[in-house]
Write a protein that holds these residues in place. Structure first.
Motif, PDB file in Angstrom:
ATOM      1  N   PRO A 155       0.809  -1.229   0.000  1.00  0.00           N
ATOM      2  CA  PRO A 155       0.000   0.000   0.000  1.00  0.00           C
ATOM      3  C   PRO A 155       0.839   1.275   0.000  1.00  0.00           C
ATOM      4  CG  PRO A 155      -0.919  -1.573   1.536  1.00  0.00           C
ATOM      5  CD  PRO A 155       0.396  -2.135   1.071  1.00  0.00           C
ATOM      6  N   ALA A 156       1.941   1.289   0.743  1.00  0.00           N
ATOM      7  CA  ALA A 156       2.809   2.468   0.751  1.00  0.00           C
ATOM      8  C   ALA A 156       3.488   2.648  -0.606  1.00  0.00           C
ATOM      9  CB  ALA A 156       3.853   2.341   1.849  1.00  0.00           C
ATOM     10  N   PHE A 157       3.888   1.545  -1.220  1.00  0.00           N
ATOM     11  CA  PHE A 157       4.515   1.613  -2.538  1.00  0.00           C
ATOM     12  C   PHE A 157       3.538   2.145  -3.578  1.00  0.00           C
ATOM     13  CE2 PHE A 157       5.536  -0.461  -6.614  1.00  0.00           C
ATOM     14  CZ  PHE A 157       6.769   0.130  -6.837  1.00  0.00           C
ATOM     15  N   TYR A 158       2.291   1.658  -3.542  1.00  0.00           N
ATOM     16  CA  TYR A 158       1.291   2.140  -4.496  1.00  0.00           C
ATOM     17  C   TYR A 158       0.918   3.602  -4.244  1.00  0.00           C
ATOM     18  CZ  TYR A 158       0.715  -2.590  -6.224  1.00  0.00           C
ATOM     19  OH  TYR A 158       0.944  -3.812  -6.780  1.00  0.00           O
ATOM     20  N   ALA A 159       1.004   4.045  -3.004  1.00  0.00           N
ATOM     21  CA  ALA A 159       0.734   5.457  -2.713  1.00  0.00           C
ATOM     22  C   ALA A 159       1.821   6.359  -3.286  1.00  0.00           C
ATOM     23  CB  ALA A 159       0.620   5.662  -1.210  1.00  0.00           C
ATOM     24  N   VAL A 160       3.056   5.889  -3.281  1.00  0.00           N
ATOM     25  CA  VAL A 160       4.167   6.697  -3.796  1.00  0.00           C
ATOM     26  C   VAL A 160       4.162   6.753  -5.312  1.00  0.00           C
ATOM     27  CG1 VAL A 160       6.678   6.811  -3.960  1.00  0.00           C
ATOM     28  CG2 VAL A 160       5.602   6.336  -1.778  1.00  0.00           C
ATOM     29  N   ILE A 161       3.787   5.669  -5.980  1.00  0.00           N
ATOM     30  CA  ILE A 161       3.786   5.677  -7.439  1.00  0.00           C
ATOM     31  C   ILE A 161       2.411   5.971  -8.017  1.00  0.00           C
ATOM     32  CG2 ILE A 161       5.728   4.077  -7.569  1.00  0.00           C
ATOM     33  CD1 ILE A 161       3.643   1.915  -8.370  1.00  0.00           C
ATOM     34  N   GLY A 162       1.480   6.370  -7.167  1.00  0.00           N
ATOM     35  CA  GLY A 162       0.137   6.702  -7.641  1.00  0.00           C
ATOM     36  C   GLY A 162       0.130   7.970  -8.472  1.00  0.00           C
ATOM     37  N   LYS A 163      -0.967   8.184  -9.166  1.00  0.00           N
ATOM     38  CA  LYS A 163      -1.089   9.321 -10.088  1.00  0.00           C
ATOM     39  C   LYS A 163      -0.945  10.657  -9.359  1.00  0.00           C
ATOM     40  CE  LYS A 163      -4.207  11.300 -13.477  1.00  0.00           C
ATOM     41  NZ  LYS A 163      -5.517  11.226 -14.106  1.00  0.00           N
ATOM     42  N   ASP A 164      -1.574  10.796  -8.204  1.00  0.00           N
ATOM     43  CA  ASP A 164      -1.485  12.061  -7.461  1.00  0.00           C
ATOM     44  C   ASP A 164      -0.067  12.331  -6.968  1.00  0.00           C
ATOM     45  OD1 ASP A 164      -4.172  12.499  -7.828  1.00  0.00           O
ATOM     46  OD2 ASP A 164      -4.742  11.517  -5.943  1.00  0.00           O
ATOM     47  N   ALA A 165       0.622  11.311  -6.507  1.00  0.00           N
ATOM     48  CA  ALA A 165       1.994  11.491  -6.018  1.00  0.00           C
ATOM     49  C   ALA A 165       2.946  11.851  -7.149  1.00  0.00           C
ATOM     50  CB  ALA A 165       2.470  10.228  -5.307  1.00  0.00           C
ATOM     51  N   VAL A 166       2.750  11.240  -8.306  1.00  0.00           N
ATOM     52  CA  VAL A 166       3.615  11.539  -9.451  1.00  0.00           C
ATOM     53  C   VAL A 166       3.411  12.986  -9.894  1.00  0.00           C
ATOM     54  CG1 VAL A 166       4.048  10.992 -11.872  1.00  0.00           C
ATOM     55  CG2 VAL A 166       3.821   9.158 -10.202  1.00  0.00           C
ATOM     56  N   TRP A 167       2.174  13.460  -9.926  1.00  0.00           N
ATOM     57  CA  TRP A 167       1.919  14.850 -10.302  1.00  0.00           C
ATOM     58  C   TRP A 167       2.489  15.824  -9.270  1.00  0.00           C
ATOM     59  CZ3 TRP A 167       1.170  16.708 -14.802  1.00  0.00           C
ATOM     60  CH2 TRP A 167       0.518  15.961 -15.772  1.00  0.00           C
ATOM     61  N   PHE A 168       2.402  15.457  -7.988  1.00  0.00           N
ATOM     62  CA  PHE A 168       2.974  16.310  -6.950  1.00  0.00           C
ATOM     63  C   PHE A 168       4.485  16.395  -7.095  1.00  0.00           C
ATOM     64  CE2 PHE A 168       4.915  16.777  -2.741  1.00  0.00           C
ATOM     65  CZ  PHE A 168       4.444  18.043  -2.432  1.00  0.00           C
ATOM     66  N   ILE A 169       5.144  15.282  -7.340  1.00  0.00           N
ATOM     67  CA  ILE A 169       6.604  15.286  -7.509  1.00  0.00           C
ATOM     68  C   ILE A 169       7.005  16.077  -8.749  1.00  0.00           C
ATOM     69  CG2 ILE A 169       8.590  13.793  -7.992  1.00  0.00           C
ATOM     70  CD1 ILE A 169       7.268  11.731  -6.135  1.00  0.00           C
ATOM     71  N   PHE A 170       6.230  15.958  -9.827  1.00  0.00           N
ATOM     72  CA  PHE A 170       6.507  16.744 -11.030  1.00  0.00           C
ATOM     73  C   PHE A 170       6.349  18.237 -10.750  1.00  0.00           C
ATOM     74  CE2 PHE A 170       4.817  18.857 -14.829  1.00  0.00           C
ATOM     75  CZ  PHE A 170       5.921  18.735 -15.664  1.00  0.00           C
ATOM     76  N   PHE A 171       5.272  18.613 -10.060  1.00  0.00           N
ATOM     77  CA  PHE A 171       5.037  20.009  -9.718  1.00  0.00           C
ATOM     78  C   PHE A 171       6.149  20.538  -8.810  1.00  0.00           C
ATOM     79  CE2 PHE A 171       3.106  23.123  -6.781  1.00  0.00           C
ATOM     80  CZ  PHE A 171       2.812  24.108  -7.702  1.00  0.00           C
ATOM     81  N   LEU A 172       6.574  19.734  -7.838  1.00  0.00           N
ATOM     82  CA  LEU A 172       7.651  20.137  -6.939  1.00  0.00           C
ATOM     83  C   LEU A 172       8.969  20.299  -7.694  1.00  0.00           C
ATOM     84  CD1 LEU A 172       8.324  20.716  -3.990  1.00  0.00           C
ATOM     85  CD2 LEU A 172       8.827  18.295  -3.720  1.00  0.00           C
ATOM     86  N   ALA A 173       9.236  19.423  -8.661  1.00  0.00           N
ATOM     87  CA  ALA A 173      10.457  19.553  -9.461  1.00  0.00           C
ATOM     88  C   ALA A 173      10.447  20.840 -10.281  1.00  0.00           C
ATOM     89  CB  ALA A 173      10.610  18.345 -10.374  1.00  0.00           C
ATOM     90  N   VAL A 174       9.295  21.205 -10.828  1.00  0.00           N
ATOM     91  CA  VAL A 174       9.186  22.460 -11.586  1.00  0.00           C
ATOM     92  C   VAL A 174       9.431  23.652 -10.661  1.00  0.00           C
ATOM     93  CG1 VAL A 174       7.574  23.942 -12.842  1.00  0.00           C
ATOM     94  CG2 VAL A 174       7.719  21.516 -13.388  1.00  0.00           C
ATOM     95  N   ILE A 175       8.870  23.619  -9.461  1.00  0.00           N
ATOM     96  CA  ILE A 175       9.070  24.707  -8.497  1.00  0.00           C
ATOM     97  C   ILE A 175      10.547  24.820  -8.101  1.00  0.00           C
ATOM     98  CG2 ILE A 175       8.540  25.460  -6.142  1.00  0.00           C
ATOM     99  CD1 ILE A 175       6.258  25.922  -8.050  1.00  0.00           C
TER     100      ILE A 175
END
Length: 121
Positions: free
Chosen positions: A4-24
């Motif tokens: 469950p923790a692994f799926y939370a990290v690679i989930g769609k919302d987490a990937v978009w958050f990491i992408f947004f954070l990388a842009v910032i």
């Protein structure tokens, strides 16, 4: 129990958050790198890009900001010998007259928006 923790990290919302954070982070790095601070210019034996990026990464992600380090001001050491002992102190060097205001504004905006607001989502 790990899945469950692994799926939370690679989930769609987490990937978009990491992408947004990388842009910032890249945007804040670019805004800092455009200020021509002598400490961030190319020098022999070190990567000026990595040096300045680590300063911004530390400020953005960890919220750890040192105004004098961002300005490229070195510490001044005063050491006097007083008989059999030494008396001294370490003080910050003089602030940069050219970059101080820009670094203050950049630090206030990035620490308050990125380190406090985005990291507490």
């Amino acid at each position: 129990t790990v899945l469950p923790a692994f799926y939370a990290v690679i989930g769609k919302d987490a990937v978009w958050f990491i992408f947004f954070l990388a842009v910032i982070i890249l945007g804040s790095y670019h805004s800092y790198w455009t200020i021509p601070i002598p400490d961030n210019m190319p020098g022999a034996g070190r990567s000026h890009i990595g040096h300045s990026f680590l300063k911004l990464f530390k400020m953005d992600i960890l919220g750890d900001a040192n105004m004098m380090d961002l300005e490229g001001v070195d510490e001044e050491v005063q050491l006097n010998r007083d008989g059999a002992s030494f008396v001294g102190f370490i003080d910050d060097g003089p602030e940069s007259r050219l970059y101080h205001d820009a670094i203050c504004i950049l630090m206030f905006v990035l620490v308050s928006l990125v380190a406090i607001l985005i990291m507490n989502v």
